[in-house]
Design a protein around this motif. Structure first.
Motif, mmCIF file in Angstrom:
data_model
loop_
_atom_site.group_PDB
_atom_site.id
_atom_site.type_symbol
_atom_site.label_atom_id
_atom_site.label_comp_id
_atom_site.label_asym_id
_atom_site.label_seq_id
_atom_site.Cartn_x
_atom_site.Cartn_y
_atom_site.Cartn_z
ATOM 1 N N ALA A 170 0.837 -1.210 0.000
ATOM 2 C CA ALA A 170 0.000 0.000 0.000
ATOM 3 C C ALA A 170 0.866 1.251 0.000
ATOM 4 O O ALA A 170 0.518 2.254 -0.633
ATOM 5 C CB ALA A 170 -0.939 -0.010 1.202
ATOM 6 N N MET A 171 2.016 1.208 0.682
ATOM 7 C CA MET A 171 2.940 2.344 0.650
ATOM 8 C C MET A 171 3.444 2.571 -0.777
ATOM 9 O O MET A 171 3.502 3.703 -1.243
ATOM 10 C CB MET A 171 4.130 2.100 1.589
ATOM 11 C CG MET A 171 3.790 2.169 3.060
ATOM 12 S SD MET A 171 5.184 1.673 4.118
ATOM 13 C CE MET A 171 6.380 2.956 3.776
ATOM 14 N N ARG A 172 3.798 1.494 -1.459
ATOM 15 C CA ARG A 172 4.283 1.622 -2.837
ATOM 16 C C ARG A 172 3.171 2.113 -3.763
ATOM 17 O O ARG A 172 3.436 2.838 -4.715
ATOM 18 C CB ARG A 172 4.843 0.290 -3.331
ATOM 19 C CG ARG A 172 6.178 -0.074 -2.696
ATOM 20 C CD ARG A 172 6.791 -1.304 -3.343
ATOM 21 N NE ARG A 172 6.019 -2.501 -3.121
ATOM 22 C CZ ARG A 172 6.153 -3.323 -2.067
ATOM 23 N NH1 ARG A 172 7.032 -3.054 -1.130
ATOM 24 N NH2 ARG A 172 5.411 -4.404 -1.962
ATOM 25 N N ASP A 173 1.942 1.734 -3.491
ATOM 26 C CA ASP A 173 0.815 2.151 -4.326
ATOM 27 C C ASP A 173 0.404 3.599 -4.086
ATOM 28 O O ASP A 173 -0.336 4.167 -4.882
ATOM 29 C CB ASP A 173 -0.400 1.248 -4.069
ATOM 30 C CG ASP A 173 -0.183 -0.176 -4.534
ATOM 31 O OD1 ASP A 173 0.753 -0.433 -5.333
ATOM 32 O OD2 ASP A 173 -0.956 -1.050 -4.090
ATOM 33 N N LYS A 174 0.868 4.192 -2.981
ATOM 34 C CA LYS A 174 0.523 5.568 -2.590
ATOM 35 C C LYS A 174 -0.992 5.771 -2.624
ATOM 36 O O LYS A 174 -1.506 6.744 -3.140
ATOM 37 C CB LYS A 174 1.231 6.600 -3.464
ATOM 38 C CG LYS A 174 1.249 7.989 -2.836
ATOM 39 C CD LYS A 174 2.057 8.978 -3.648
ATOM 40 C CE LYS A 174 2.039 10.347 -2.971
ATOM 41 N NZ LYS A 174 2.803 11.343 -3.703
ATOM 42 N N SER A 175 -1.678 4.807 -2.042
ATOM 43 C CA SER A 175 -3.125 4.855 -1.974
ATOM 44 C C SER A 175 -3.537 4.994 -0.518
ATOM 45 O O SER A 175 -3.204 4.141 0.302
ATOM 46 C CB SER A 175 -3.714 3.556 -2.540
ATOM 47 O OG SER A 175 -5.035 3.384 -2.101
ATOM 48 N N ALA A 176 -4.265 6.051 -0.190
ATOM 49 C CA ALA A 176 -4.738 6.235 1.181
ATOM 50 C C ALA A 176 -5.677 5.109 1.583
ATOM 51 O O ALA A 176 -5.721 4.708 2.750
ATOM 52 C CB ALA A 176 -5.432 7.583 1.324
ATOM 53 N N ASP A 177 -6.431 4.589 0.628
ATOM 54 C CA ASP A 177 -7.369 3.516 0.946
ATOM 55 C C ASP A 177 -6.659 2.195 1.211
ATOM 56 O O ASP A 177 -7.113 1.407 2.040
ATOM 57 C CB ASP A 177 -8.378 3.346 -0.192
ATOM 58 C CG ASP A 177 -9.280 4.553 -0.330
ATOM 59 O OD1 ASP A 177 -9.632 5.161 0.695
ATOM 60 O OD2 ASP A 177 -9.630 4.896 -1.474
ATOM 61 N N GLY A 178 -5.545 1.951 0.530
ATOM 62 C CA GLY A 178 -4.820 0.689 0.694
ATOM 63 C C GLY A 178 -4.437 0.412 2.131
ATOM 64 O O GLY A 178 -4.844 -0.604 2.701
ATOM 65 N N PRO A 179 -3.681 1.303 2.770
ATOM 66 C CA PRO A 179 -3.330 1.014 4.162
ATOM 67 C C PRO A 179 -4.537 1.150 5.098
ATOM 68 O O PRO A 179 -4.700 0.354 6.014
ATOM 69 C CB PRO A 179 -2.247 2.031 4.505
ATOM 70 C CG PRO A 179 -2.386 3.104 3.503
ATOM 71 C CD PRO A 179 -2.995 2.481 2.284
ATOM 72 N N ALA A 180 -5.396 2.134 4.867
ATOM 73 C CA ALA A 180 -6.535 2.346 5.766
ATOM 74 C C ALA A 180 -7.432 1.119 5.815
ATOM 75 O O ALA A 180 -7.949 0.764 6.886
ATOM 76 C CB ALA A 180 -7.325 3.578 5.343
ATOM 77 N N ASP A 181 -7.614 0.450 4.692
ATOM 78 C CA ASP A 181 -8.475 -0.728 4.658
ATOM 79 C C ASP A 181 -7.894 -1.906 5.442
ATOM 80 O O ASP A 181 -8.606 -2.874 5.712
ATOM 81 C CB ASP A 181 -8.761 -1.141 3.215
ATOM 82 C CG ASP A 181 -9.675 -0.162 2.496
ATOM 83 O OD1 ASP A 181 -10.311 0.676 3.169
ATOM 84 O OD2 ASP A 181 -9.742 -0.232 1.253
ATOM 85 N N LEU A 182 -6.630 -1.817 5.826
ATOM 86 C CA LEU A 182 -6.009 -2.861 6.646
ATOM 87 C C LEU A 182 -6.307 -2.671 8.135
ATOM 88 O O LEU A 182 -6.027 -3.548 8.941
ATOM 89 C CB LEU A 182 -4.489 -2.862 6.439
ATOM 90 C CG LEU A 182 -4.003 -3.155 5.026
ATOM 91 C CD1 LEU A 182 -2.491 -2.941 4.936
ATOM 92 C CD2 LEU A 182 -4.364 -4.582 4.612
ATOM 93 N N TYR A 183 -6.855 -1.519 8.501
ATOM 94 C CA TYR A 183 -7.072 -1.162 9.902
ATOM 95 C C TYR A 183 -8.465 -1.554 10.388
ATOM 96 O O TYR A 183 -9.443 -1.452 9.638
ATOM 97 C CB TYR A 183 -6.922 0.351 10.099
ATOM 98 C CG TYR A 183 -5.503 0.850 10.073
ATOM 99 C CD1 TYR A 183 -4.871 1.256 11.238
ATOM 100 C CD2 TYR A 183 -4.798 0.922 8.879
ATOM 101 C CE1 TYR A 183 -3.562 1.722 11.211
ATOM 102 C CE2 TYR A 183 -3.491 1.390 8.847
ATOM 103 C CZ TYR A 183 -2.885 1.779 10.021
ATOM 104 O OH TYR A 183 -1.591 2.239 9.985
#
Length: 146
Positions: free
Chosen positions: A22-35
């Motif tokens: 998600a860090m590499r994708d620079k997507s706010a939704d990518g990491p947030a959806d892991l929480y």
């Protein structure tokens, strides 16, 4: 006849790998959806003007969106990942270096350490020790102020 067991929720190491992607994708939704909905993300060594804590998935999402939207660089690679053992399967401690690149193609290395706690496949708490001075240097370089 062999029956397969349904896959359970992802473990902490799998969540760490997804977090790095998600860090590499620079997507706010990518990491947030892991929480988890009520997760906490702490930044004990926060950069000036950046919050020291996010409470809840949506605050995490808004924080990533603001940071990455305003950030002059993107993460192109995560290197030097070292995962340290813990006493429980729901916690992972990992050092890494985020290689960031500006729009002008300049690269910088930003070391960090993450302590991620996972329950039922979702992040419940992160302590994010990123090298704030390295972030500031990378931002200044990307803006042509090196």
């Amino acid at each position: 006849m062999v029956t397969s067991q349904p896959a359970g929720p992802p473990d902490a190491r799998t969540v760490l790998n997804r977090y790095h992607q998600a860090m590499r994708d620079k997507s706010a939704d990518g990491p947030a959806d892991l929480y988890a909905v009520d997760a906490v993300h702490e930044l004990p060594f926060s950069a000036p003007g950046f919050p020291e804590r996010f409470e809840g998935r949506e605050e995490v999402r808004a924080g990533y969106r603001a940071a990455w939207g305003a950030g002059p660089f993107r993460v192109v690679e995560i290197t030097d990942v070292v995962v340290h053992g813990t006493t429980g399967p729901g916690t992972v401690i990992a050092g890494h270096v985020a290689v960031v690149e500006s729009a002008r193609g300049e690269r910088a290395r930003v070391p960090g350490l993450l302590i991620i706690e996972v329950d039922e496949g979702l992040i419940t708490r992160v302590r994010d020790y990123m090298d704030a001075p390295a972030v500031a240097r990378a931002a200044a370089s990307a803006a042509g102020r090196s």
